[in-house]
Design a protein around this motif. Structure first.
Motif, PDB file in Angstrom:
ATOM      1  N   TYR A 118      -7.916  10.524   8.613  1.00 49.62           N
ATOM      2  CA  TYR A 118      -9.348  10.787   8.720  1.00 49.62           C
ATOM      3  C   TYR A 118      -9.704  12.265   8.636  1.00 49.62           C
ATOM      4  CZ  TYR A 118      -8.960  12.479  13.535  1.00 49.62           C
ATOM      5  OH  TYR A 118      -8.657  13.215  14.655  1.00 49.62           O
ATOM      6  N   LEU A 138      -8.268   8.409   0.773  1.00 47.09           N
ATOM      7  CA  LEU A 138      -7.979   7.109   1.385  1.00 47.09           C
ATOM      8  C   LEU A 138      -6.650   7.125   2.135  1.00 47.09           C
ATOM      9  CD1 LEU A 138      -8.939   4.954  -1.735  1.00 47.09           C
ATOM     10  CD2 LEU A 138     -10.397   5.464   0.247  1.00 47.09           C
ATOM     11  N   THR A 139      -6.498   6.132   3.000  1.00 46.96           N
ATOM     12  CA  THR A 139      -5.241   5.903   3.689  1.00 46.96           C
ATOM     13  C   THR A 139      -4.476   4.787   2.959  1.00 46.96           C
ATOM     14  OG1 THR A 139      -4.350   5.772   5.941  1.00 46.96           O
ATOM     15  CG2 THR A 139      -5.957   4.108   5.339  1.00 46.96           C
ATOM     16  N   TYR A 193       0.818  -1.208   0.000  1.00 47.89           N
ATOM     17  CA  TYR A 193       0.000   0.000   0.000  1.00 47.89           C
ATOM     18  C   TYR A 193       0.854   1.261   0.000  1.00 47.89           C
ATOM     19  CZ  TYR A 193      -4.236  -2.712   0.917  1.00 47.89           C
ATOM     20  OH  TYR A 193      -5.298  -3.583   0.818  1.00 47.89           O
ATOM     21  N   TRP A 243      -5.267   5.063   9.337  1.00 44.46           N
ATOM     22  CA  TRP A 243      -6.369   6.012   9.202  1.00 44.46           C
ATOM     23  C   TRP A 243      -6.365   7.034  10.343  1.00 44.46           C
ATOM     24  CZ3 TRP A 243      -9.326   7.743   5.607  1.00 44.46           C
ATOM     25  CH2 TRP A 243     -10.573   8.312   5.872  1.00 44.46           C
ATOM     26  N   TYR A 262     -10.881   1.780   4.461  1.00 40.84           N
ATOM     27  CA  TYR A 262     -10.261   3.099   4.341  1.00 40.84           C
ATOM     28  C   TYR A 262      -9.101   3.122   3.345  1.00 40.84           C
ATOM     29  CZ  TYR A 262     -12.886   4.170   8.609  1.00 40.84           C
ATOM     30  OH  TYR A 262     -13.872   4.336   9.530  1.00 40.84           O
ATOM     31  N   THR A 263      -8.762   1.974   2.763  1.00 37.78           N
ATOM     32  CA  THR A 263      -7.654   1.906   1.804  1.00 37.78           C
ATOM     33  C   THR A 263      -8.129   1.664   0.382  1.00 37.78           C
ATOM     34  OG1 THR A 263      -7.402  -0.480   2.200  1.00 37.78           O
ATOM     35  CG2 THR A 263      -6.025   1.005   3.512  1.00 37.78           C
ATOM     36  N   ALA A 267     -10.605   1.888  -3.019  1.00 37.70           N
ATOM     37  CA  ALA A 267     -11.486   2.794  -3.747  1.00 37.70           C
ATOM     38  C   ALA A 267     -12.866   2.181  -3.914  1.00 37.70           C
ATOM     39  CB  ALA A 267     -10.881   3.108  -5.117  1.00 37.70           C
ATOM     40  N   TYR A 327     -14.064  10.067  -0.866  1.00 38.99           N
ATOM     41  CA  TYR A 327     -13.226  10.649   0.179  1.00 38.99           C
ATOM     42  C   TYR A 327     -11.777  10.163   0.056  1.00 38.99           C
ATOM     43  CZ  TYR A 327     -14.126   6.106   2.425  1.00 38.99           C
ATOM     44  OH  TYR A 327     -14.215   4.765   2.696  1.00 38.99           O
ATOM     45  N   ALA A 383     -10.818  13.345   5.198  1.00 42.78           N
ATOM     46  CA  ALA A 383     -12.126  12.790   4.833  1.00 42.78           C
ATOM     47  C   ALA A 383     -13.255  13.583   5.471  1.00 42.78           C
ATOM     48  CB  ALA A 383     -12.202  11.321   5.230  1.00 42.78           C
ATOM     49  N   TYR A 420      -2.190   5.617  -6.585  1.00 46.35           N
ATOM     50  CA  TYR A 420      -3.453   5.868  -5.890  1.00 46.35           C
ATOM     51  C   TYR A 420      -4.594   5.182  -6.645  1.00 46.35           C
ATOM     52  CZ  TYR A 420      -6.835   8.339  -3.004  1.00 46.35           C
ATOM     53  OH  TYR A 420      -7.832   8.642  -2.120  1.00 46.35           O
ATOM     54  N   LYS A 471      -4.662  -1.111   9.177  1.00 49.49           N
ATOM     55  CA  LYS A 471      -5.271  -0.040   8.383  1.00 49.49           C
ATOM     56  C   LYS A 471      -5.916   1.004   9.279  1.00 49.49           C
ATOM     57  CE  LYS A 471      -6.070  -3.107   4.441  1.00 49.49           C
ATOM     58  NZ  LYS A 471      -7.081  -3.749   3.554  1.00 49.49           N
TER      59      LYS A 471
END
Length: 323
Positions: free
Chosen positions: A140, A134-135, A51, A231, A104-105, A107, A132, A143, A56, A227
């Motif tokens: 956060y 992402l991490t 990651y 975040w 949160y990772t 799409a 929003y 977002a 992205y 994750k």
């Protein structure tokens, strides 16, 4: 309602008993069982280190079936894509803001558009979908900055009581977090919150999760915890915008939580439900036997259709007029 019935309902909720409609299924459908076999056989997971070096991720495009019966507008808010979908015919006065899951990772994927399509078809609602940040590229704060801007914009043209904050998994936590943020910043409260298998405790600290995890065909708690740390960044992971299970639940709009029993996140959903009842919050937990994580994204499964019909009933939308 009689005093005896009220006491029974409260006791049932505190014991973690789910109160659902008369049409609730008692065992998984064939389609549900087959989907779980497929998911278990095809589960593939990237190494967490990958990651950090990834390009992205790009969101899946809006499905042609959605464009057939919705007007679709794409715009930019704080440099992020935001989609507005409005039914071309038979629109109701409800408007959803839908935040997608993906730990949160990840799409937005095609199954998330299936969720949106089902919501539109069964409720006639318009839907706004913010993509929003992402991490691990973001935390956060970015977002919530975007989501507040989207919510304020919608409030300028839609009565707050007709707005539904909705999301699945990580996006479910964001939907609930938005309602908490609106209350705490004196913004008008949305009319309702609808959550699909929300991730309510970023740290997944309840040891009971280990008992459910072997049945979960999609999630691994250890990966989610990593994750979750990405975040949160340097923030306390028990903060209400990160782990809504620890928030003060008083003064929130009605909340409907839909969950499968073979999803490791069900443990925290049950705790959340009990806590909400203790403080008098209006929270309903609908459990689907044998349901996997966010099974609502597979609309061909009968249990998924049951969920959307229940949402339409809760919003008092006539089902007879919906396809």
């Amino acid at each position: 309602m009689s005093r005896v019935r009220r006491r029974w309902l409260l006791a049932a909720g505190l014991l973690g008993v789910t109160l659902v409609g008369r049409a609730a299924r008692t065992r998984p459908s064939v389609q549900m069982r087959l989907a779980k076999v497929f998911l278990r056989l095809t589960r593939r997971e990237s190494e967490l280190d990958a990651y950090r070096a990834r390009p992205y991720p790009r969101a899946a495009p809006v499905k042609p079936s959605l464009r057939e019966f919705c007007d679709v507008r794409e715009r930019q808010v704080q440099g992020r894509p935001v989609y507005d979908l409005t039914p071309k015919h038979g629109a109701s006065d409800w408007h959803f803001i839908y935040t997608h899951g993906g730990g949160y990772t990840g799409a937005l994927v095609s199954a998330h558009w299936d969720v949106v399509e089902s919501l539109v078809r069964l409720t006639g609602a318009s839907v706004t979908v913010p993509l929003y940040p992402l991490t691990p590229e973001h935390t956060y704060e970015a977002a919530y900055s975007l989501l507040e801007a989207v919510y304020r914009d919608l409030l300028s043209r839609t009565p707050a009581e007709k707005i539904v904050l909705c999301g699945d998994s990580a996006g479910g936590a964001l939907a609930l977090g938005q309602a908490i943020h609106a209350r705490d910043t004196a913004l008008p409260s949305p009319g309702r919150v609808v959550l699909f298998a929300p991730w309510l405790d970023l740290a997944l600290s309840d040891p009971e999760i280990e008992k459910v995890e072997p049945r979960d065909v999609m999630l691994r708690a250890d990966r989610l915890r990593v994750k979750g740390r990405w975040w949160a960044g340097n923030a306390d992971r028990t903060g209400p915008l990160l782990s809504p299970m620890y928030a003060d639940l008083r003064g929130l709009p009605p909340i409907d939580v839909f969950h499968g029993t073979d999803d490791l996140l069900i443990v925290d959903a049950r705790t959340f439900h009990r806590q909400a009842l203790r403080v008098g919050a209006d929270v309903r937990l609908y459990e689907t036997p044998g349901g996997f994580h966010v099974f609502m994204g597979a609309p061909w499964i009968p249990e998924a259709r049951d969920v959307y019909r229940q949402i339409a009933r809760n919003l008092e939308v006539p089902l007879e007029a919906r396809t």
